[in-house]
Scaffold this motif. Structure first.
Motif, PDB file in Angstrom:
ATOM      1  N   GLU A  75      17.780 -36.158  35.119  1.00 39.67           N
ATOM      2  CA  GLU A  75      18.823 -35.058  34.960  1.00 39.67           C
ATOM      3  C   GLU A  75      19.817 -35.446  33.859  1.00 39.67           C
ATOM      4  OE1 GLU A  75      21.780 -36.243  38.548  1.00 39.67           O
ATOM      5  OE2 GLU A  75      20.543 -34.495  38.602  1.00 39.67           O
ATOM      6  N   HIS A  76      19.633 -36.932  33.133  1.00 36.64           N
ATOM      7  CA  HIS A  76      20.603 -37.508  32.230  1.00 36.64           C
ATOM      8  C   HIS A  76      19.893 -37.455  31.060  1.00 36.64           C
ATOM      9  CE1 HIS A  76      23.101 -38.633  35.570  1.00 36.64           C
ATOM     10  NE2 HIS A  76      22.147 -39.131  36.288  1.00 36.64           N
ATOM     11  N   GLY A  77      20.729 -36.982  29.958  1.00 42.56           N
ATOM     12  CA  GLY A  77      20.372 -37.115  28.661  1.00 42.56           C
ATOM     13  C   GLY A  77      21.387 -37.957  27.710  1.00 42.56           C
ATOM     14  N   PHE A  78      20.904 -38.565  26.791  1.00 41.65           N
ATOM     15  CA  PHE A  78      21.714 -39.509  25.935  1.00 41.65           C
ATOM     16  C   PHE A  78      21.511 -39.046  24.521  1.00 41.65           C
ATOM     17  CE2 PHE A  78      20.660 -41.455  29.942  1.00 41.65           C
ATOM     18  CZ  PHE A  78      21.853 -41.987  30.316  1.00 41.65           C
ATOM     19  N   VAL A  79      22.531 -38.906  23.609  1.00 37.01           N
ATOM     20  CA  VAL A  79      22.127 -38.712  22.387  1.00 37.01           C
ATOM     21  C   VAL A  79      23.252 -39.858  21.381  1.00 37.01           C
ATOM     22  CG1 VAL A  79      21.419 -36.531  22.268  1.00 37.01           C
ATOM     23  CG2 VAL A  79      23.913 -36.697  22.035  1.00 37.01           C
ATOM     24  N   ARG A  80      22.763 -40.343  20.481  1.00 36.42           N
ATOM     25  CA  ARG A  80      23.436 -41.112  19.472  1.00 36.42           C
ATOM     26  C   ARG A  80      23.487 -40.271  18.200  1.00 36.42           C
ATOM     27  NH1 ARG A  80      22.666 -44.188  15.191  1.00 36.42           N
ATOM     28  NH2 ARG A  80      20.594 -44.594  15.344  1.00 36.42           N
ATOM     29  N   TRP A  81      24.725 -39.963  18.066  1.00 38.11           N
ATOM     30  CA  TRP A  81      24.830 -39.026  16.739  1.00 38.11           C
ATOM     31  C   TRP A  81      25.895 -39.649  15.646  1.00 38.11           C
ATOM     32  CZ3 TRP A  81      30.330 -38.366  16.553  1.00 38.11           C
ATOM     33  CH2 TRP A  81      30.875 -38.220  17.735  1.00 38.11           C
ATOM     34  N   VAL A  82      25.797 -39.138  14.417  1.00 38.01           N
ATOM     35  CA  VAL A  82      26.655 -39.486  13.135  1.00 38.01           C
ATOM     36  C   VAL A  82      27.346 -38.254  12.844  1.00 38.01           C
ATOM     37  CG1 VAL A  82      26.720 -40.172  10.834  1.00 38.01           C
ATOM     38  CG2 VAL A  82      24.986 -41.166  12.351  1.00 38.01           C
ATOM     39  N   MET A  83      28.486 -38.066  12.806  1.00 37.79           N
ATOM     40  CA  MET A  83      29.315 -36.981  12.569  1.00 37.79           C
ATOM     41  C   MET A  83      29.535 -36.775  11.003  1.00 37.79           C
ATOM     42  SD  MET A  83      33.363 -35.789  13.523  1.00 37.79           S
ATOM     43  CE  MET A  83      33.063 -35.812  15.095  1.00 37.79           C
ATOM     44  N   HIS A  84      29.302 -35.706  10.364  1.00 35.96           N
ATOM     45  CA  HIS A  84      29.455 -35.657   9.018  1.00 35.96           C
ATOM     46  C   HIS A  84      30.440 -34.456   8.805  1.00 35.96           C
ATOM     47  CE1 HIS A  84      25.977 -37.962   7.758  1.00 35.96           C
ATOM     48  NE2 HIS A  84      25.512 -37.435   8.837  1.00 35.96           N
ATOM     49  N   ALA A  97      28.370 -41.293  20.611  1.00 38.92           N
ATOM     50  CA  ALA A  97      27.216 -40.947  21.500  1.00 38.92           C
ATOM     51  C   ALA A  97      27.641 -40.090  22.698  1.00 38.92           C
ATOM     52  CB  ALA A  97      26.871 -42.170  22.134  1.00 38.92           C
ATOM     53  N   ASP A  98      26.816 -39.272  23.308  1.00 39.81           N
ATOM     54  CA  ASP A  98      27.085 -38.297  24.385  1.00 39.81           C
ATOM     55  C   ASP A  98      26.252 -38.754  25.485  1.00 39.81           C
ATOM     56  OD1 ASP A  98      28.844 -37.040  22.427  1.00 39.81           O
ATOM     57  OD2 ASP A  98      28.118 -34.880  23.312  1.00 39.81           O
ATOM     58  N   ASN A 110      29.610 -33.982  30.629  1.00 39.12           N
ATOM     59  CA  ASN A 110      29.538 -34.655  29.357  1.00 39.12           C
ATOM     60  C   ASN A 110      30.419 -35.597  29.132  1.00 39.12           C
ATOM     61  OD1 ASN A 110      28.699 -35.203  26.639  1.00 39.12           O
ATOM     62  ND2 ASN A 110      28.821 -33.421  25.703  1.00 39.12           N
ATOM     63  N   TYR A 111      29.985 -36.958  28.806  1.00 44.73           N
ATOM     64  CA  TYR A 111      31.003 -38.104  28.358  1.00 44.73           C
ATOM     65  C   TYR A 111      30.762 -38.079  26.884  1.00 44.73           C
ATOM     66  CZ  TYR A 111      31.896 -39.501  33.048  1.00 44.73           C
ATOM     67  OH  TYR A 111      32.212 -39.398  34.377  1.00 44.73           O
ATOM     68  N   ILE A 112      31.748 -37.789  26.073  1.00 47.39           N
ATOM     69  CA  ILE A 112      31.777 -37.658  24.695  1.00 47.39           C
ATOM     70  C   ILE A 112      32.265 -39.187  24.156  1.00 47.39           C
ATOM     71  CG2 ILE A 112      32.350 -36.583  22.545  1.00 47.39           C
ATOM     72  CD1 ILE A 112      32.586 -34.403  25.535  1.00 47.39           C
ATOM     73  N   ASN A 113      31.716 -39.799  23.463  1.00 51.83           N
ATOM     74  CA  ASN A 113      32.330 -41.098  23.215  1.00 51.83           C
ATOM     75  C   ASN A 113      32.129 -41.352  21.609  1.00 51.83           C
ATOM     76  OD1 ASN A 113      32.136 -42.514  26.005  1.00 51.83           O
ATOM     77  ND2 ASN A 113      29.995 -41.659  25.690  1.00 51.83           N
ATOM     78  N   PHE A 114      33.424 -41.679  21.307  1.00 54.64           N
ATOM     79  CA  PHE A 114      33.626 -42.102  19.821  1.00 54.64           C
ATOM     80  C   PHE A 114      34.953 -42.568  19.862  1.00 54.64           C
ATOM     81  CE2 PHE A 114      35.088 -37.660  19.865  1.00 54.64           C
ATOM     82  CZ  PHE A 114      36.286 -37.627  19.172  1.00 54.64           C
ATOM     83  N   ASP A 115      35.215 -43.409  18.432  1.00 59.57           N
ATOM     84  CA  ASP A 115      36.545 -44.083  18.399  1.00 59.57           C
ATOM     85  C   ASP A 115      37.604 -43.264  18.032  1.00 59.57           C
ATOM     86  OD1 ASP A 115      38.718 -45.715  17.141  1.00 59.57           O
ATOM     87  OD2 ASP A 115      37.313 -47.351  16.750  1.00 59.57           O
ATOM     88  N   SER A 116      38.331 -42.631  18.810  1.00 56.18           N
ATOM     89  CA  SER A 116      39.478 -41.581  18.479  1.00 56.18           C
ATOM     90  C   SER A 116      40.547 -41.950  17.368  1.00 56.18           C
ATOM     91  CB  SER A 116      40.133 -41.157  19.749  1.00 56.18           C
ATOM     92  OG  SER A 116      40.858 -42.083  20.254  1.00 56.18           O
ATOM     93  N   ALA A 117      40.908 -43.508  17.359  1.00 63.57           N
ATOM     94  CA  ALA A 117      41.579 -43.893  16.293  1.00 63.57           C
ATOM     95  C   ALA A 117      41.091 -43.924  15.013  1.00 63.57           C
ATOM     96  CB  ALA A 117      42.214 -45.357  16.489  1.00 63.57           C
ATOM     97  N   GLU A 118      39.607 -44.139  14.969  1.00 59.97           N
ATOM     98  CA  GLU A 118      38.795 -44.041  13.648  1.00 59.97           C
ATOM     99  C   GLU A 118      38.750 -42.665  13.081  1.00 59.97           C
ATOM    100  OE1 GLU A 118      36.475 -45.982  10.527  1.00 59.97           O
ATOM    101  OE2 GLU A 118      38.367 -46.313  11.572  1.00 59.97           O
ATOM    102  N   PHE A 119      38.333 -41.706  14.150  1.00 57.87           N
ATOM    103  CA  PHE A 119      38.248 -40.412  13.832  1.00 57.87           C
ATOM    104  C   PHE A 119      39.632 -39.819  13.331  1.00 57.87           C
ATOM    105  CE2 PHE A 119      39.332 -36.036  15.117  1.00 57.87           C
ATOM    106  CZ  PHE A 119      38.372 -35.264  14.454  1.00 57.87           C
ATOM    107  N   ALA A 120      40.900 -40.178  13.694  1.00 58.54           N
ATOM    108  CA  ALA A 120      42.268 -39.809  13.127  1.00 58.54           C
ATOM    109  C   ALA A 120      42.481 -40.439  11.809  1.00 58.54           C
ATOM    110  CB  ALA A 120      43.171 -40.176  14.357  1.00 58.54           C
ATOM    111  N   ARG A 121      41.963 -41.700  11.674  1.00 63.21           N
ATOM    112  CA  ARG A 121      42.070 -42.197  10.408  1.00 63.21           C
ATOM    113  C   ARG A 121      41.402 -41.747   9.358  1.00 63.21           C
ATOM    114  NH1 ARG A 121      40.010 -45.812   6.918  1.00 63.21           N
ATOM    115  NH2 ARG A 121      38.125 -46.085   8.217  1.00 63.21           N
ATOM    116  N   LEU A 122      40.081 -41.387   9.719  1.00 66.40           N
ATOM    117  CA  LEU A 122      39.136 -40.710   8.716  1.00 66.40           C
ATOM    118  C   LEU A 122      39.550 -39.174   8.363  1.00 66.40           C
ATOM    119  CD1 LEU A 122      35.994 -42.456   9.899  1.00 66.40           C
ATOM    120  CD2 LEU A 122      37.005 -42.761   7.845  1.00 66.40           C
ATOM    121  N   SER A 123      39.543 -38.671   9.523  1.00 68.77           N
ATOM    122  CA  SER A 123      39.768 -36.970   9.339  1.00 68.77           C
ATOM    123  C   SER A 123      41.444 -36.757   8.962  1.00 68.77           C
ATOM    124  CB  SER A 123      39.316 -36.549  10.747  1.00 68.77           C
ATOM    125  OG  SER A 123      40.358 -36.579  11.755  1.00 68.77           O
TER     126      SER A 123
END
Length: 130
Positions: A75-84, A97-98, A110-123
Motif C-alpha cells: 500500500e506504499h508508493g514512493f516517487v523521486r521527482w524533479v520540479m521544473h 520525493a513523496d 502523503n509525506y511530501i519531502n523537499f528542501d523548503s529553504a532551497e524552494f524559497a531561495r530558487l522560487s
C-alpha cells in the motif's frame, strides 16, 4: 485523466504532474487524506489537501514534475521527482520525493519531502499550505 480501478501508482503520479490540473484531484484521495508538507505543515481532508496543491500551482503556474524513479510496496508508493518551474527569479529545478500510502486505490496519506529553504531561495516564494 480519470481515476481507474487500478488506483494510484507512480506512473499515474508522473502522468498527472506532466500537465497538472487540480480538477480531478478529489477523485484520487480519500475523504480523510493527510498531507505532510515541509516545515511541519499538515493538511487534513480532501478540501485542504487539494487546496494545498492549488496554492502550489498558483505560485508556480508552469510547474511540472519529472519522475525519474518510483515504486510500489504493497500500500506504499514512493516517487523521486524533479520540479521544473518558473519563480520570481526565473526558471529553476528542485529535487524531492513523496511517500504515499494508498487505501482502496486512493491516496490517504502523503509525506511530501523537499528542501523548503532551497524552494524559497530558487522560487522567491515561501510555501504556506496549511
Amino acid at each position: 485523466m480519470t481515476n481507474t480501478a487500478i488506483g494510484w501508482t507512480p506512473e499515474l503520479f508522473a502522468q498527472y504532474w506532466a500537465a497538472p490540473d487540480p480538477a480531478p484531484l478529489p477523485g484520487f484521495v480519500t475523504d480523510d487524506v493527510v498531507g505532510h508538507w515541509p516545515g511541519n505543515q499538515v493538511v487534513r481532508g480532501t478540501e485542504a489537501y487539494v487546496g494545498a496543491l492549488e496554492k502550489l500551482m498558483a505560485l508556480l503556474p508552469d510547474i511540472r514534475l519529472e519522475v525519474p524513479a518510483g515504486a510500489m510496496n504493497g500500500e506504499h508508493g514512493f516517487v523521486r521527482w524533479v520540479m521544473h518551474a518558473t519563480g520570481k527569479h526565473g526558471r529553476f529545478q528542485l529535487n524531492g520525493a513523496d511517500c504515499i500510502t494508498v487505501r482502496d486505490g486512493r491516496v490517504c496519506e502523503n509525506y511530501i519531502n523537499f528542501d523548503s529553504a532551497e524552494f524559497a531561495r530558487l522560487s522567491g516564494h515561501e510555501l504556506v499550505v496549511s
